[in-house]
Design a protein around this motif. Structure first.
Motif, short mmCIF file in Angstrom:
data_model
loop_
_atom_site.label_atom_id
_atom_site.label_comp_id
_atom_site.label_asym_id
_atom_site.label_seq_id
_atom_site.Cartn_x
_atom_site.Cartn_y
_atom_site.Cartn_z
N TYR A 1 3.08 30.61 6.92
CA TYR A 1 3.97 30.39 6.82
C TYR A 1 4.88 30.28 8.42
N ASN A 2 6.03 31.74 8.45
CA ASN A 2 6.07 31.60 9.14
C ASN A 2 5.42 31.15 10.54
N HIS A 3 4.90 32.19 10.87
CA HIS A 3 3.82 31.48 11.76
C HIS A 3 3.80 30.80 12.47
N HIS A 4 2.94 29.85 11.39
CA HIS A 4 3.07 28.73 11.91
C HIS A 4 4.31 27.78 12.24
N ILE A 5 5.00 27.61 11.35
CA ILE A 5 6.34 26.75 11.59
C ILE A 5 7.23 27.58 13.20
N ALA A 6 7.24 28.67 12.99
CA ALA A 6 7.90 28.85 13.97
C ALA A 6 7.76 28.64 15.81
N SER A 7 6.78 28.46 15.38
CA SER A 7 5.08 27.82 16.81
C SER A 7 5.70 26.50 16.74
N GLN A 8 6.71 26.05 16.32
CA GLN A 8 6.80 24.45 16.13
C GLN A 8 8.41 23.59 16.84
N LEU A 9 8.91 25.24 16.98
CA LEU A 9 10.77 25.36 16.65
C LEU A 9 11.16 24.66 18.33
N CYS A 10 12.16 24.80 18.50
CA CYS A 10 12.96 23.67 19.88
C CYS A 10 14.01 24.22 19.80
N PRO A 11 14.87 24.63 20.96
CA PRO A 11 16.76 24.73 20.63
C PRO A 11 16.79 23.79 19.84
N LYS A 12 16.75 22.62 19.61
CA LYS A 12 17.70 21.54 19.19
C LYS A 12 17.20 21.86 17.73
N ASP A 13 16.58 23.02 16.70
CA ASP A 13 16.05 23.17 15.78
C ASP A 13 16.91 23.75 14.74
N LEU A 14 17.59 23.84 13.93
CA LEU A 14 18.11 25.03 13.05
C LEU A 14 17.61 26.28 11.74
N LEU A 15 18.07 27.13 12.41
CA LEU A 15 17.22 28.04 11.48
C LEU A 15 18.38 28.85 10.56
N VAL A 16 17.68 29.09 9.11
CA VAL A 16 18.83 29.80 8.00
C VAL A 16 18.62 30.90 7.38
N SER A 17 19.02 31.70 7.49
CA SER A 17 18.77 33.40 6.54
C SER A 17 19.04 32.93 5.23
N TYR A 18 18.40 33.33 4.08
CA TYR A 18 18.02 33.30 3.05
C TYR A 18 20.11 33.80 2.36
N ARG A 19 19.74 34.58 2.91
CA ARG A 19 21.08 36.01 2.64
C ARG A 19 22.20 35.36 3.42
N ASN A 20 22.76 34.56 4.39
CA ASN A 20 23.39 33.97 4.88
C ASN A 20 24.05 33.28 4.29
N LEU A 21 22.51 31.77 3.07
CA LEU A 21 22.49 30.74 2.62
C LEU A 21 23.55 31.19 1.54
N LEU A 22 23.09 32.51 0.68
CA LEU A 22 24.18 32.66 -0.62
C LEU A 22 25.39 32.95 -0.61
N ILE A 23 25.73 33.18 0.53
CA ILE A 23 27.14 33.75 1.18
C ILE A 23 28.33 32.93 1.96
N LEU A 24 27.45 31.16 2.47
CA LEU A 24 28.21 30.30 2.80
C LEU A 24 29.57 30.01 2.33
N ASP A 25 30.71 29.99 3.10
CA ASP A 25 32.11 29.39 3.20
C ASP A 25 31.83 28.06 3.83
N ASP A 26 33.83 28.47 4.14
CA ASP A 26 33.71 26.71 4.88
C ASP A 26 33.89 26.70 6.13
#
Length: 259
Positions: free
Chosen positions: A156-181
Motif C-alpha cells: 500500500y505504501n509503495h503504491h501511494i508513495a509513487s503518486q505523491l507530489c510536493p503539494k500533498d501532505l504526509l502525516v504520521s500516526y504518532r504525530n496525529l495522536l499528540i496533535l495540539d493547536d
C-alpha cells in the motif's frame, strides 16, 4: 481532497480532522458514510459510493483490498481506461466542487485511475503508521498473520508513495495522536493555504482536537502475544521498519516517503 494510506493507519481519524478543517462542518454530521463499527468507533469517514467505485476498480484488476496488485496498473490504456468511463457520473461532484474530503485506504492502489475519472488531479493527504502496529491491528480485526499485514503495509505504501507530489501532505500516526493547536497549524496550515482553504481559528482547532483525538482508541499493542511475534519473518520486519524509520527521521518526510 482524498485521504488515504494503508488500512489501520489512522486514515479515518485524519479524514475526520481534514473534513472539519476544509468544510467547517462537524465531522460527526456527515451523511452517506459507512456505518459505525467497533474498530472505528468515531466513524470511517469514507463514503459508500467511493468505496463502491474502488471495489469495482480492484475487481477489474482481478484483485481485492487484501490482495492488492504488486505492480502499478496501466489505467491510461485499454482495457482499463475503458472501464473508467462508467464511473464519471457517479463521482461528478468530486470533479466540480472544491471543498470536500473523502477517504478510502483503497485509494492507495486505485488513485492513478482518478485522473482519468475526474479529469483533474485531486490533492492527497496520506497517513503513515508504524508497520508492526498496522500488522497487529490487521491481525486483531481480520485474523491476518503479522507477516501478511507487513506485506500489505509495504504494498500500500509503495503504491501511494509513487503518486505523491510536493503539494500533498504526509502525516504520521504518532504525530496525529499528540496533535495540539500549534502542531495542527504547523503541519496542516500551509497545506490548507496551498489549496486555497483557510487556516483554522484557534477555537476551531481546539474543538476538533478535543472532539476527535482519542488516544485510548489505539488498542493494537495489546492485540498480539509474544508467541505471535516470534513468527514474524525477521528480514521482512527489518525492511519495513527501516523504510518507516527513514521517513520518520527525515527532515522532509514527504520527499523521503517518495524515495
Amino acid at each position: 481532497m482524498f485521504v488515504t494510506g494503508c488500512h489501520r493507519s489512522g486514515t479515518s481519524l485524519l479524514a475526520s480532522l481534514m473534513h472539519g478543517l476544509v468544510t467547517g462542518q462537524d465531522p460527526k454530521q456527515r451523511s452517506g458514510d459507512l456505518e459505525l463499527k467497533l474498530e472505528n468507533p468515531l466513524g470511517f469517514f469514507e463514503s459508500e459510493r467511493l468505496v463502491e467505485v474502488n471495489e469495482g476498480l480492484l475487481h477489474v484488476l482481478g484483485c481485492s483490498w487484501d490482495r492488492p496488485p504488486l505492480l502499478p496498473s496501466s489505467w491510461d490504456q485499454s482495457p482499463l481506461l475503458d472501464a473508467l468511463q462508467l464511473q464519471r457520473s457517479k463521482l461528478s461532484s468530486y470533479a466540480l466542487e472544491h471543498a470536500w474530503v473523502d477517504k478510502d485506504p483503497r485509494l492507495s492502489i486505485t488513485y492513478p485511475a482518478y485522473l482519468h475519472i475526474l479529469l483533474r488531479r485531486i490533492p492527497l493527504v496520506v497517513a503513515l503508521r508504524d508497520p508492526l502496529a498496522v500488522a497487529t491491528s490487521l491481525h486483531a480485526r481480520n485474523g491476518f498473520s503479522l507477516n501478511r499485514g507487513l506485506v500489505l503495509w509495504w504494498i500500500y505504501n509503495h503504491h501511494i508513495a509513487s503518486q505523491l507530489c510536493p503539494k500533498d501532505l504526509l502525516v504520521s500516526y504518532r504525530n496525529l495522536l499528540i496533535l495540539d493547536d500549534l502542531a495542527l497549524q504547523k503541519i496542516v496550515g500551509p497545506f490548507l493555504e496551498l489549496h486555497k482553504h483557510q487556516r483554522p481559528s484557534d477555537d476551531q482547532s481546539q474543538a476538533l482536537i478535543t472532539s476527535l483525538l482519542k488516544p485510548e482508541f489505539n488498542r493494537s499493542e495489546d492485540a498480539i502475544n509474544l508467541d505471535g511475534r516470534t513468527r514474524i519473518h525477521p528480514l521482512l520486519l527489518k525492511i519495513c521498519e527501516n523504510a518507516y524509520n527513514n521517513v520518520i527521521q527525515a527532515s522532509d518526510q514527504l520527499a523521503s516517503f517518495q524515495e
